[in-house]
Design an enzyme around this catalytic site. Structure first.
Site, PDB file in Angstrom:
ATOM      1  N   GLU A 297       0.923  -1.082  -0.097  1.00 19.36           N
ATOM      2  CA  GLU A 297       0.096   0.081  -0.012  1.00 19.36           C
ATOM      3  C   GLU A 297       0.832   1.434  -0.030  1.00 19.36           C
ATOM      4  OE1 GLU A 297      -3.766   0.211   0.230  1.00 19.36           O
ATOM      5  OE2 GLU A 297      -2.949   2.230  -0.423  1.00 19.36           O
ATOM      6  N   ASP A 301       1.173   3.923  -3.290  1.00 21.98           N
ATOM      7  CA  ASP A 301       0.544   5.527  -2.840  1.00 21.98           C
ATOM      8  C   ASP A 301       1.769   6.385  -3.080  1.00 21.98           C
ATOM      9  OD1 ASP A 301      -1.410   3.956  -1.884  1.00 21.98           O
ATOM     10  OD2 ASP A 301      -1.211   4.581   0.177  1.00 21.98           O
ATOM     11  N   SER A 517      -7.315   2.331  -3.768  1.00 16.32           N
ATOM     12  CA  SER A 517      -6.091   2.675  -2.906  1.00 16.32           C
ATOM     13  C   SER A 517      -5.084   3.351  -3.938  1.00 16.32           C
ATOM     14  CB  SER A 517      -5.058   1.310  -2.470  1.00 16.32           C
ATOM     15  OG  SER A 517      -5.853   1.090  -1.130  1.00 16.32           O
ATOM     16  N   ASP A 559     -16.485  12.779 -17.937  1.00 19.46           N
ATOM     17  CA  ASP A 559     -17.824  12.001 -17.287  1.00 19.46           C
ATOM     18  C   ASP A 559     -17.659  10.473 -17.636  1.00 19.46           C
ATOM     19  OD1 ASP A 559     -20.108  11.531 -16.192  1.00 19.46           O
ATOM     20  OD2 ASP A 559     -21.177  12.675 -17.522  1.00 19.46           O
ATOM     21  N   ILE A 560     -17.665   9.534 -16.541  1.00 15.34           N
ATOM     22  CA  ILE A 560     -17.685   8.421 -16.969  1.00 15.34           C
ATOM     23  C   ILE A 560     -19.261   7.590 -16.791  1.00 15.34           C
ATOM     24  CG2 ILE A 560     -16.840   6.167 -15.904  1.00 15.34           C
ATOM     25  CD1 ILE A 560     -14.772   7.947 -16.640  1.00 15.34           C
ATOM     26  N   GLY A 578     -23.397  13.021 -16.036  1.00 17.70           N
ATOM     27  CA  GLY A 578     -23.198  13.931 -14.795  1.00 17.70           C
ATOM     28  C   GLY A 578     -22.667  13.060 -13.534  1.00 17.70           C
ATOM     29  N   ASP A 580     -22.401  10.628 -10.356  1.00 15.68           N
ATOM     30  CA  ASP A 580     -23.013   9.363 -10.127  1.00 15.68           C
ATOM     31  C   ASP A 580     -22.434   9.075  -8.686  1.00 15.68           C
ATOM     32  OD1 ASP A 580     -20.957   7.450 -10.952  1.00 15.68           O
ATOM     33  OD2 ASP A 580     -21.559   8.712 -12.844  1.00 15.68           O
TER      34      ASP A 580
END
Ligand SMILES: *[C@@H]1O[C@H](CO)[C@@H](O)[C@H](O)[C@H]1NC(C)=O
Ligand SMILES: *[C@@H]1O[C@H](CO)[C@@H](O)[C@H](O)[C@H]1NC(C)=O
Ligand SMILES: *[C@@H]1O[C@H](CO)[C@@H](O)[C@H](O)[C@H]1NC(C)=O
Ligand SMILES: *[C@@H]1O[C@H](CO)[C@@H](O)[C@H](O)[C@H]1NC(C)=O
Ligand SMILES: *[C@@H]1O[C@H](CO)[C@@H](O)[C@H](O)[C@H]1NC(C)=O
Length: 600
Positions: A297, A301, A517, A559-560, A578, A580
């Protein structure tokens, strides 16, 4: 050693105090919860087991802080960018002197003196380490060892505690009492770590990322590198100037390995080779640099956040203190959400990093609401000082932290055992920018691990999100998931970014890692480059981002609109045109966002 010795003397004093019945006011229950599902109550906690109690006093003028936070973060407000100083923030969250003295009197009654207490910078928190038998007297309760059935983790907890009735107005929260969170990294899905090939095979061909006209290396559809992210998010050739700063939080014993970082830089960001980051240890957070203990992790990061923003000055914060632990020892255990320890540390800093990413989280319902609200208030303080906070939205769709969808249980722990979607904290705190996950080119909501999302049961929907979220909810067929989610809650996530098949160096090996993550540090890396652009234009840093991105910033996102976030035996929410509750406003378009954030 010293601590154990202190304890011997200490418990001696304690027993004599107990003999004196000097109670002014009768005890009254302060907080009570149902037996938490999934946990079994074992024996009584050992009397000598040391516990670090964290006592939160009411922050009298928090509403003022919140008001000012929104003013300095709203691009339409004349105060935009006029962040508060450390002292101004502290003054606004300081407890009332009457609360301070009432709590002091109570603690003195147990022979606890100023030198036994650790106070937060604004004095709104006191931490005091006491043996269980003393905590039981102070809180008129009985602590037990509780075992988490599925994982075997153990905690020393109670389901109810009391305080003298005159103190109820002066103490907002005391933990650990009723907090049953297990604080896990969102990368908890083992299947997301795979060995990756030694080299990325690229034949130079490009694929279209969608309507934006952007193209990226074809290899990015299977392996995400820093270069892929800069291509996809329209930041090719953009590097930091060094004027801004960035931070990553680490918990659960994770540290970032510098040798791995160098290998990563050699592979993906050659110009950054030989550069590193500042390490900050909080409460003894480890940093052995032993390559075989490198944290997946922490490496993920730091490598991506610092790789994207290089050569921006970077800091890794390692905060110690987390379950599981052995309740039979007298080693002091601090098993609250360790965010509070990190907050104590960071709020003391004169110049915290301009953007900080967190990839850890917990099921919201396992963090008592009173405590979650206080932790969230700590994040608001950082926002008021001009710090942007990003956090992973969770990896299990609308479900709980159980990584196996087949055994995912979505039952409330309030004693009613209702079926409900389970949002993630701290992503549900409105003062954090929560980051969901996408995958593939063109981007779709991640389906391999489910982009965490939904609506908070603790935090009401903030104004900045009202239009976007209520529009989404209105678009759902009538009765959709009725009773499963809180239609008035804060919607999660705010934004999203790629979150699967990241090429990461861990312990000398090359791995392919996925989860939200990955998306939070990625988004933070681009925020850092935006801060850089603001600083170059002689403007203050972005700070608390949400009021900006839901207003002027909307057009800076891709936008996905494909995918959903399954969980709790449902297909979860669908993405939409838009905002979600799967991918938020979408993924960043750096050049568009840069134009927006330097335009005012
Ligand atoms: C909650 O309800 C589910 C389904 O009816 C059941 O399997 C589970 O054991 C219940 N849990 C508790 C704590 O009662
Ligand atoms: C990327 O991979 C996904 C999943 O395999 C596939 O559906 C998509 O068509 C690929 N994209 C391109 C541009 O080939
Ligand atoms: C990194 O440092 C090493 C050792 O000092 C040096 O040999 C190498 O040239 C440096 N590489 C870069 C890219 O600065
Ligand atoms: C490094 O960590 C490994 C695995 O935990 C351990 O076996 C080894 O002894 C450690 N090496 C050093 C030098 O501490
Ligand atoms: C999501 O979309 C699918 C396919 O269009 C539809 O069947 C389903 O009802 C939608 N779910 C929600 C919650 O809107």
């Amino acid at each position: 050693m010293r601590l154990l010795l202190d304890f011997v003397v200490f418990s001696f004093l304690v027993s004599s105090t107990f003999a004196a019945p000097a109670k002014e006011c009768a005890y009254k229950i302060k907080e009570e919860i149902a037996s938490p599902p999934g946990w079994t109550k074992r024996s009584k906690a050992p009397a000598g087991h040391l516990i670090s109690l964290r006592i939160g006093m009411p922050q009298e003028n928090f509403h003022q802080l919140e008001k000012q936070l929104y003013e300095v973060s709203d691009p339409a407000h004349e105060r935009y960018g006029q962040h508060l100083s450390k002292e101004e923030v502290e003054a606004l969250v300081a407890p009332h002197p009457i609360s301070l003295s009432a709590v002091n009197d109570w603690l003195n009654g147990f022979d606890l003196k100023e030198e036994d207490l650790v106070r937060s910078p604004a004095k709104d928190w006191i931490t005091v380490t006491v043996p269980v038998k003393m905590a039981e007297k102070m809180l008129d309760t009985t602590y037990h060892i509780w075992k988490h059935t599925a994982s075997g983790d153990q905690l020393v907890r109670t389901t109810s505690y009391s305080l003298p009735s005159n103190l109820h107005a002066h103490i907002e929260v005391i933990q650990p009492t009723t907090i049953f969170g297990r604080f896990r990294p969102d990368k908890s899905m083992i299947s997301i770590i795979e060995d990756a090939p030694a080299t990325v095979v690229s034949d130079g061909s490009q694929i279209s990322a969608g309507d934006s006209g952007i193209t990226v290396d074809a290899s990015c559809n299977t392996t995400i590198t820093v270069s892929c992210l800069k291509q996809l998010y329209n930041a090719v050739g953009v590097v930091g100037s060094g004027a801004s700063s960035i931070g990553i939080t680490g918990y659960l014993g994770q540290f970032a390995n510098i040798q791995d970082l160098q290998s990563f830089y050699a592979d993906q960001v050659p110009a950054a080779v030989n550069s590193s980051f500042t390490f900050e240890s909080i409460n003894g957070g480890l940093n052995s640099q032993n390559l075989s203990q490198a944290g997946g992790e922490a490496n993920l990061d730091t490598q991506f956040a610092f790789g994207i923003s290089s050569p921006t000055p970077a800091t890794f914060f390692s905060t110690a203190g987390s379950p599981p632990f052995n309740p039979d020892t007298t080693t002091p255990t601090n098993t609250n959400e360790p965010y509070t320890d990190w907050l104590d540390f960071i709020l003391k800093q004169e110049n915290p990093p301009h953007v900080i990413s967190t990839s850890y989280g917990d099921d919201e319902q396992t963090v008592p609401q009173s405590f979650a609200i206080r932790v969230c208030a700590g994040f608001a303080q950082l926002g008021a000082r001009g710090v942007t906070l990003t956090s992973s939205s969770g990896d299990h769709g609308v479900g709980d932290g159980n990584p196996n969808p087949a055994t995912q249980e979505c039952f409330t722990n309030d004693g009613r055992n209702l079926t409900k979607f389970i949002p993630t904290f701290p992503a549900s705190c409105p003062f954090i920018t929560s980051v969901g996950g996408t995958t593939h080119i063109p981007e779709v909501a991640v389906s391999r691990f489910f982009s965490g999302g939904g609506f908070s049961n603790y935090f009401a929907r903030p104004l900045f999100q009202e239009l976007a979220a209520s529009k989404y909810i209105a678009s759902l067929p009538k009765g959709t998931y009725a009773g499963l989610f809180n239609p008035n809650g804060r919607g999660i996530p705010d934004v999203s970014a790629q979150s699967d098949r990241f090429r990461v160096f861990v312990g000398g090996r090359i791995e392919s890692i996925g989860g939200t993550s990955a998306s939070s540090p990625t988004f933070a890396g681009f925020v850092s480059l935006l801060n850089d652009a603001r600083i170059k234009a002689k403007k203050p840093t972005l700070g608390f981002l949400n009021p900006l991105i839901y207003s002027l910033g909307v057009s800076g996102f891709n936008d996905i609109t494909v995918g959903h976030n399954s969980g709790c035996g449902t297909t979860g929410f669908n993405t939409s045109v838009g905002w979600d509750p799967v991918t938020g406003l979408g993924t960043p378009n750096f050049q568009k966002l840069k134009e927006i954030v330097t335009s005012f």
